[in-house]
Structure formats: C-alpha cells, structure tokens
Design a protein around this motif. Structure first.
Motif: not given
Ligand code: GTP
Ligand code: MG
Length: 333
Positions: A61-62, A75, A137, A140, A162, A166, A180, A288, A291, A296
């Motif tokens: 994640g981020s 995350d 995740a 990606n 972003k 927000k 995001s 995606d 996948e 999305l």
């Molecule tokens: P913020 O928390 O808002 O700063 O952004 P973030 O990059 O953490 O994004 P988000 O909370 O949307 O998602 C966290 C991670 O989960 C992403 O970086 C992806 O790796 C994964 N992810 C989120 N949504 C999806 C989805 O619909 N499909 C898949 N395959 N992975 C996802």
C-alpha cells in the motif's frame, strides 16, 4: 448532461508550478517517519517469527508504493503457509501474539471483506492494519513503486490528484468513489499515453511471480529507464490539466476502459464490462494490472458516477480559468 469538449490548455498554466510543488513537498513523509515505519516492521516481524518462523511480513500500500502521504496508516501483509488454519484462525492467533507483545488498541476484524488485525504501536505512535496472504497487493505495490522510479512527475502528479480526491471526498470506496490505488493507476495510464512512462508489462519480463494462479511478469530493471520520458517536457501543472480534462471531457464512459497492462485504452465490450453483473456496474472502467477481470471502478454506482464526473469537470474548469487553481482545487467539499 456531460459534453465532450476539446479545448486548448490555458497559456499560463506553468506559472502555478511553484505552488503545486510546494503542496507536493508538504505531503511527502519525512525520512524520520520512513525510518519509524521500518522500525515497526522489524519489531513486528521479530515478534511474529518467534511463533511462526516461516511467516514473512511485508509492507504494502501507500507506505511502500511511494505514493503515501505523511501521517498515513501502515498496511502490512502477513504471508504464511499453514494448511491447518483458516484465515480467521490466523487473524485471531495473530491478535494474541500482538497482545503478548505489548501493542495497543488491537482489534481482530474477522468478518470484514478482507479480514485484518488493527493495532497501534506505542513506541513509534504508528497505527497499522495487518492482512493475511494478500500477496497480489504486495506485487501491485512493487509495480507502482517501480513506475514511480522512472519519471518523477508520476509521483508529483499522483500526490496532487490524491490530495484533490481526499479534499473533495471522492476517495471513499465505501461511498462509491475511487480508491487511492485506482487514482494512481489513472495517473500511470495518462503518462503512458503521453510517452512519459513505458508499459512495463509489455516489455521482456525480468520479474516473475505466480500468485493465486495469476502470473505477474514485467520488466522491473527500471534504473535503465530513467531517461525514458525526457523528450516530453510537460510540467506537472500541464499534466494535471490534461488529467482532469481527459476525465471530464474526453473519456468515453460508454465504450472505453483504461489499461496500464497494455498501455492503451481498451474496449469495455471486449472485457464484457458493458452491463451490470451483480453489484458491478462498470460505469467507469479501470483494469487492474494483474487481476485483469477486476475493474477498479466496480465500486462506482449510478449516483456516485455523477458525483465523480462533476468533480472532474469542476477540477478541469478550475485549472482552465481560476486565477488561483492551487487553492480553489482543494477547497473542502
Ligand atoms: P492511502 O492509504 O489512501 O494513502 O493509499 P493506499 O495506496 O494505501 O491505497 P489503498 O488504501 O487504496 O490500497 C492499499 C493497497 O491495497 C494498494 O496499494 C493495493 O496494493 C491494494 N489494493 C487496493 N485496492 C485494490 C483492489 O481493488 N484490487 C487489488 N488487487 N489491490 C488493491
Ligand atoms: Mg492505505
């Protein structure tokens, strides 16, 4: 209600670069924060490995994809191969392990769509969510981070997009707007079309993994590509204008899906994304990268699509006409 329109960008768009860049700088996490995140990862890994020596904890994640703001939650994904235990059992046991390790505010959310353990670390003050075996995740996350190494405009553009999402409350998947992750993919797609980013999944792969029967393969030696986009001189202000102009006035919502896997626009028809199936309405289609059956935009419903398109139009018009776009764009909704 929404008309397609093709208009040239205002001539003075680049004068807003300093203000957009200072917004970007203000959102970037400090080195100190990044080292705290690593410290927490190490501490939690140590604790978990005492009980499960073969498990591995990953940041995703981020906080790992390079698109994270300062002060965002972390995350984490626990990868564990245990045929005896169900995901829910693993989550519950993980919560026990964390209790014993003096972490705070521990909650096991076993009934969520993605079961997680939430916790707060009193040493670093950081909060985090831990999920189990969500390795796609993790992969990606690496793809996004690799793209961000190629041209620095991607990270700058995605931060501003972003921040806009927000501020305007259109980054809330539980209310039918986009994640995001989806916004970053939209930015990558735009830069691919502008020739600033290549399509890593169409190049000879140097990285392969198989996750849940999905083969993920792409060219990941991105340090060899760091002059790829140099012939395109667009500034981030111009790209921001292009981004919103595209989603407000040019994207064909009835026919097109965007795809960073191919680096092109593909047809909704070919994906069989032209009608509602269950809760998936496919009103805005974002493939995606791994996948590929996954849209999305599936969270977007017939009300929130209007909210989103009105916000794209508002942003496009502010970038076109407003005397102070770097302020007006982010005015709270
Ligand atoms: P913020 O928390 O808002 O700063 O952004 P973030 O990059 O953490 O994004 P988000 O909370 O949307 O998602 C966290 C991670 O989960 C992403 O970086 C992806 O790796 C994964 N992810 C989120 N949504 C999806 C989805 O619909 N499909 C898949 N395959 N992975 C996802
Ligand atoms: Mg996150």
């Amino acid at each position: 209600r929404f008309q397609r329109r093709n208009r040239p960008c205002r001539y003075d768009i680049d004068q807003f670069m300093p203000s957009f860049m200072s917004i970007f700088e203000s959102l970037v996490p400090s080195d100190e924060e990044i080292s705290k995140q690593k410290q927490l990862l190490t501490a939690l890994s140590r604790l978990i490995n005492k009980e499960w020596p073969n498990a591995k904890l990953y940041l995703y994640g981020s906080c790992a994809n390079s698109f994270g703001f300062s002060n965002s939650d972390i995350d984490l994904c626990l990868s564990i191969d245990d045929k005896e235990m169900s995901k829910v059992d693993i989550i519950l046991k993980l919560a026990d392990i964390l209790h014993a390790g003096n972490l705070q505010n521990i909650q096991a959310l076993t009934r969520a769509r993605v079961p997680i353990v939430k916790l707060k670390d009193p040493n670093t003050g950081l909060s985090c969510d831990i999920c189990v075996n969500n390795l796609l995740a993790v992969v990606n996350t690496k793809l996004l981070r690799d793209y961000s190494q190629i041209d620095k405009r991607l990270r700058q553009l995605a931060f501003i997009v972003k921040h806009w999402a927000k501020s305007r409350c259109v980054n809330e998947t539980y209310r039918g707007t986009l994640s995001s992750y989806a916004y970053v993919i939209m930015c990558i797609h735009l830069l691919q079309l502008r020739g600033i980013l290549p399509c890593l999944q169409e190049m000879d792969p140097t990285y392969y993994v198989t996750v849940d029967n999905n083969t993920c393969a792409y060219f990941d030696q991105v340090d060899k590509l760091n002059s790829y986009g140099a012939q395109n001189k667009d500034t981030v202000s111009k790209l921001l204008w292009t981004f919103f102009h595209y989603w407000a006035y040019q994207h064909d919502y009835t026919k097109d899906a965007i795809s960073i896997r191919t680096g092109r626009i593909i047809s909704k028809h070919m994906k069989d994304w032209t009608r509602r199936v269950g809760n998936d309405r496919h009103l805005i289609c974002i493939e995606d990268p791994f996948e590929t059956s996954h849209d999305l935009g599936r969270v977007v419903d017939k009300r929130s699509i209007w909210t989103l398109r009105e916000e794209f139009e508002r942003a496009a018009n502010i970038l076109q006409y407003d005397p102070n776009p770097s302020v007006t764009l982010f005015e709270p909704y």
